[in-house]
Design a protein around this motif. Structure first.
Motif, PDB file in Angstrom:
ATOM      1  N   TYR B  63       0.843  -1.358  -0.338  1.00  0.00           N
ATOM      2  CA  TYR B  63       0.089  -0.455  -0.111  1.00  0.00           C
ATOM      3  C   TYR B  63       1.100   0.815  -0.155  1.00  0.00           C
ATOM      4  CZ  TYR B  63      -3.738  -3.112   1.422  1.00  0.00           C
ATOM      5  OH  TYR B  63      -4.469  -4.406   1.546  1.00  0.00           O
ATOM      6  N   PHE B  64       0.611   1.973  -0.506  1.00  0.00           N
ATOM      7  CA  PHE B  64       1.690   3.643  -0.774  1.00  0.00           C
ATOM      8  C   PHE B  64      -0.091   4.774  -1.261  1.00  0.00           C
ATOM      9  CE2 PHE B  64       2.284   7.168  -3.024  1.00  0.00           C
ATOM     10  CZ  PHE B  64       3.413   7.523  -2.133  1.00  0.00           C
ATOM     11  N   LYS B  65       0.643   5.464   0.278  1.00  0.00           N
ATOM     12  CA  LYS B  65      -0.736   7.052   0.045  1.00  0.00           C
ATOM     13  C   LYS B  65       0.186   7.907   0.158  1.00  0.00           C
ATOM     14  CE  LYS B  65      -3.859   8.701   1.662  1.00  0.00           C
ATOM     15  NZ  LYS B  65      -5.563   8.646   2.973  1.00  0.00           N
ATOM     16  N   LYS B  66       0.155   8.987  -0.664  1.00  0.00           N
ATOM     17  CA  LYS B  66       1.235  10.030  -0.339  1.00  0.00           C
ATOM     18  C   LYS B  66       0.974  11.345   0.963  1.00  0.00           C
ATOM     19  CE  LYS B  66       1.388  12.547  -5.495  1.00  0.00           C
ATOM     20  NZ  LYS B  66       1.347  13.397  -5.474  1.00  0.00           N
ATOM     21  N   PRO B  67       1.868  11.330   1.662  1.00  0.00           N
ATOM     22  CA  PRO B  67       3.228  12.195   0.744  1.00  0.00           C
ATOM     23  C   PRO B  67       3.863  10.967   1.305  1.00  0.00           C
ATOM     24  CG  PRO B  67       2.382  12.871   3.240  1.00  0.00           C
ATOM     25  CD  PRO B  67       1.447  12.489   2.785  1.00  0.00           C
ATOM     26  N   GLY B  68       4.213   9.709   1.903  1.00  0.00           N
ATOM     27  CA  GLY B  68       4.794   9.010   2.117  1.00  0.00           C
ATOM     28  C   GLY B  68       4.491   7.943   2.595  1.00  0.00           C
ATOM     29  N   LYS B  69       3.121   7.859   3.318  1.00  0.00           N
ATOM     30  CA  LYS B  69       3.333   5.958   3.792  1.00  0.00           C
ATOM     31  C   LYS B  69       3.737   4.771   2.774  1.00  0.00           C
ATOM     32  CE  LYS B  69       0.095   8.552   6.620  1.00  0.00           C
ATOM     33  NZ  LYS B  69      -1.377   8.986   6.252  1.00  0.00           N
ATOM     34  N   ILE B  70       4.088   3.754   3.254  1.00  0.00           N
ATOM     35  CA  ILE B  70       3.917   2.951   2.459  1.00  0.00           C
ATOM     36  C   ILE B  70       4.398   2.271   3.490  1.00  0.00           C
ATOM     37  CG2 ILE B  70       7.177   2.492   2.529  1.00  0.00           C
ATOM     38  CD1 ILE B  70       6.311   1.557  -0.756  1.00  0.00           C
ATOM     39  N   LYS B  71       3.420   0.396   3.427  1.00  0.00           N
ATOM     40  CA  LYS B  71       3.178  -0.796   3.939  1.00  0.00           C
ATOM     41  C   LYS B  71       3.457  -1.841   2.923  1.00  0.00           C
ATOM     42  CE  LYS B  71       1.895  -2.025   8.121  1.00  0.00           C
ATOM     43  NZ  LYS B  71       2.142  -2.030   9.341  1.00  0.00           N
ATOM     44  N   ILE B  72       3.874  -3.301   3.753  1.00  0.00           N
ATOM     45  CA  ILE B  72       4.158  -3.786   2.835  1.00  0.00           C
ATOM     46  C   ILE B  72       3.058  -5.284   4.074  1.00  0.00           C
ATOM     47  CG2 ILE B  72       5.308  -6.411   2.334  1.00  0.00           C
ATOM     48  CD1 ILE B  72       7.542  -4.180   1.616  1.00  0.00           C
ATOM     49  N   LYS B  73       1.988  -5.766   3.290  1.00  0.00           N
ATOM     50  CA  LYS B  73       1.405  -6.518   4.552  1.00  0.00           C
ATOM     51  C   LYS B  73       1.189  -8.450   3.619  1.00  0.00           C
ATOM     52  CE  LYS B  73      -2.092  -4.058   7.172  1.00  0.00           C
ATOM     53  NZ  LYS B  73      -3.300  -3.538   7.244  1.00  0.00           N
ATOM     54  N   ASN B  74       1.531  -9.013   4.930  1.00  0.00           N
ATOM     55  CA  ASN B  74       0.971 -10.715   3.988  1.00  0.00           C
ATOM     56  C   ASN B  74       0.122 -11.004   4.655  1.00  0.00           C
ATOM     57  OD1 ASN B  74       1.144 -13.254   3.406  1.00  0.00           O
ATOM     58  ND2 ASN B  74       3.513 -13.777   4.439  1.00  0.00           N
ATOM     59  N   SER B  87      11.973   3.036   1.294  1.00  0.00           N
ATOM     60  CA  SER B  87      13.018   2.884   0.089  1.00  0.00           C
ATOM     61  C   SER B  87      12.572   3.167  -1.035  1.00  0.00           C
ATOM     62  CB  SER B  87      14.446   2.286   0.071  1.00  0.00           C
ATOM     63  OG  SER B  87      15.069   3.370   1.490  1.00  0.00           O
ATOM     64  N   ILE B  88      11.142   2.061  -1.282  1.00  0.00           N
ATOM     65  CA  ILE B  88      11.194   1.304  -2.703  1.00  0.00           C
ATOM     66  C   ILE B  88       9.976   1.608  -3.323  1.00  0.00           C
ATOM     67  CG2 ILE B  88      11.508  -1.112  -1.057  1.00  0.00           C
ATOM     68  CD1 ILE B  88       8.030  -1.690  -1.461  1.00  0.00           C
ATOM     69  N   SER B  89       9.718   3.234  -2.606  1.00  0.00           N
ATOM     70  CA  SER B  89       9.091   3.959  -2.744  1.00  0.00           C
ATOM     71  C   SER B  89       9.743   4.500  -3.487  1.00  0.00           C
ATOM     72  CB  SER B  89       7.721   4.961  -1.800  1.00  0.00           C
ATOM     73  OG  SER B  89       7.516   5.758  -2.552  1.00  0.00           O
ATOM     74  N   LEU B  90       9.508   5.573  -4.900  1.00  0.00           N
ATOM     75  CA  LEU B  90      10.865   6.200  -5.484  1.00  0.00           C
ATOM     76  C   LEU B  90       9.893   7.792  -5.187  1.00  0.00           C
ATOM     77  CD1 LEU B  90      10.973   4.909  -8.785  1.00  0.00           C
ATOM     78  CD2 LEU B  90      12.565   4.271  -6.686  1.00  0.00           C
ATOM     79  N   SER B  91       8.467   8.091  -4.809  1.00  0.00           N
ATOM     80  CA  SER B  91       8.299   9.422  -3.978  1.00  0.00           C
ATOM     81  C   SER B  91       9.043   9.338  -3.289  1.00  0.00           C
ATOM     82  CB  SER B  91       6.862   9.328  -3.937  1.00  0.00           C
ATOM     83  OG  SER B  91       5.974   9.302  -5.339  1.00  0.00           O
TER      84      SER B  91
END
Lengths: 293, 230
Positions: B63-74, B87-91
């Protein structure tokens, strides 16, 4: 033979000491479950060491029924042999102590049949004790903690096993543990033939298991090559082999595999050999024994 | 003579300045492309390759949301994700204040790329230096190297396909530093099946971990609740 077995089982389950083992296992399992329920994160932090600095650790999902069961087995399967010796060491020596052994061998059954029925009853007791442990540690833990993937901590690696790849491993591990504990039972059974009261064989079995376990766990190259491969205690930990997975060329673990199945089977064969050796020796000696008590 | 020297210096400086402006302009263009995405929910398969970890391939949602939120969920199991995955989000890489410097040209998987170094203006920030390998023609970042204060250097390699228009990769390979893992044998009571020595040798080989995510679907700009990132 069936009647003899029924009599032997009746004798075992008539004694209050038999239920001490079941009570002790219930107490130990519940103590671990309560501790992990309230402070499981601390235990996981300890197991994962400094990895929490590098990785995001999902503590809530790691602490599940499968993990709790593995922790319990890891802690208790070292101590269960003591509870097995309590009953197996009493099989012949207990009869001698009560003065019923001479009466028993005067019955119209062969000594071999008598010994076989006693040993079979001990094996059934061992299997029931493990079934009780499996129920408490696996079924109750699943009810209390739910299910998820299983993380197994080894001294230099972490194994992550998918939740749908776990149950058969536990079934195999419990079956293996039954064989491992039967080895201890057969040792106590053999020592029981030499004694006239049960304290001697019980304490001797416990002492042998403790000394052998220490030797098995010592990281000394001299023992690694010469002594350890022949100790039955080194092979009693083989149940864990079902929780070590093979990896592909990229280092990804392959579900449904066992890292070194031939080694696990070899360990099992060694344990079965010990069972045959101990039980066979017990029968051989008992058949020729001059019974005076 | 003095005038010639000053002229040469000015020419050199203006050349450098023009290179820096080119790099900055290129980064702005890439950033503008990335900013078309406000949020996304991606599904994919994650493979973890760390010397001391044996993990099966897992289906994950990113999941990604501006301005810099990212989450990997299993959602079906456990995934141990490295802390630097932001860092996996280029934004996220291109957010914040920085100076872009021209780093010359290079080649990533057969594609000629422009190398741009990003120097953060905040001296106390976690990121010390980022190096981007940009495909100028398609305005896509093919590789990014980030040096951080606490986690060392991590590297991100991307390959693009269906979602290149949004600068979203089909596959990423994230390489990061790991620490050694060791527990006393008296705690784990390991079963010695004869493969221990082999594992130890492998563990010594590398202190670098690798995570590979192959994306199968993206849901772009559909809106994502903030609760997911908690």
């Amino acid at each position: 033979m069936w009647q003899l077995l029924q009599i032997e089982l009746f004798k075992i389950f008539r004694k209050p000491r038999t239920y001490i083992s079941f009570g002790a296992i219930a107490a130990m399992v519940l103590i671990v479950q309560v501790a992990l329920k309230f402070d499981g994160q601390s235990y996981i932090e300890f197991l994962l060491g400094s990895l929490k600095d590098t990785l995001d650790i999902p503590y809530n999902t790691i602490l599940n029924g499968y993990f709790v069961c593995f922790v319990i087995l890891n802690l208790l399967l070292i101590h269960i042999p003591l509870l097995i010796a309590l009953v197996a060491g009493d099989e012949i020596a207990g009869e001698a102590n009560m003065g019923t052994l001479r009466l028993l061998v005067s019955k119209p059954v062969s000594r071999i049949q008598l010994m076989l029925s006693k040993f079979a009853a001990t094996v059934i007791y061992t299997a029931l004790l493990l079934a009780w442990m499996a129920f408490l540690s696996l079924v109750l833990s699943i009810i209390l903690f739910g299910t998820n993937d299983l993380i197994v901590a080894r001294s230099n690696a972490l194994e992550v096993i998918s939740r749908n790849d776990i149950m058969w491993r536990y079934l195999a591990a419990f079956a293996y543990a039954t064989v491992a504990l039967t080895t201890v039972a057969s040792l106590a059974f053999l020592l029981s033939v030499f004694a006239d009261n049960s304290i001697g064989p019980i304490v001797s079995t416990i002492s042998i298991v403790i000394v052998f376990t220490i030797l098995s766990e010592l990281q000394i190259p001299l023992y690694d090559r010469t002594v350890k491969p022949y100790l039955f205690t080194s092979h009693m930990l083989g149940w864990k082999g079902f929780f070590y997975l093979k990896t592909d060329a990229e280092g990804i673990s392959i579900p449904g595999t066992i890292e070194n199945l031939p080694a696990v089977l070899k360990s099992m064969a060694i344990l079965l050999t010990y069972i045959c050796l101990f039980t066979g020796s017990a029968m051989f000696i008992f058949k020729r024994k001059d019974i005076l008590s | 003579m003095k005038q010639i020297l000053i002229l040469a210096l000015l020419t050199l400086l203006s050349g450098l300045n023009s290179h820096a402006q080119d790099a900055s302009l290129l980064v702005q263009k890439v950033k503008a492309k990335l900013e078309k995405v406000n949020d996304y929910e991606a599904t994919g398969e994650m493979k973890t390759n760390v010397s001391f970890m044996k993990v099966p391939a897992a289906q994950v949602k990113v999941y990604f949301k501006k301005p810099g939120k990212i989450k990997i969920k299993n959602e079906k199991g456990i995934s141990l994700v490295p802390k630097g995955t932001v860092s996996i989000s280029l934004s996220n890489l291109l957010s914040g204040q920085y100076q872009a410097l021209d780093g010359g040209t290079d080649n990533v998987n057969g594609v000629a790329v422009k190398v741009v170094k990003l120097l953060p203006l905040d001296e106390n920030g976690e990121v010390v230096l980022s190096k981007l390998y940009i495909d100028e023609k398609n305005l896509l970042i093919l590789k990014a190297k980030t040096t951080t204060r606490e986690s060392g250097t991590n590297e991100l390699e991307m390959s693009y396909g269906k979602f290149a228009a949004y600068a979203l990769p089909d596959k990423i390979v994230f390489t990061f530093n790991t620490q050694d893992y060791k527990l006393p044998k008296g705690v784990t009571f390991d079963y010695d099946d004869g493969s221990r020595k082999k594992t130890e040798a492998t563990a010594k080989e590398s202190q670098r971990g690798k995570i590979e995510i192959t994306y199968s679907t993206y849901l772009i700009n559909k809106g994502i609740s903030d609760d997911i990132f908690k």
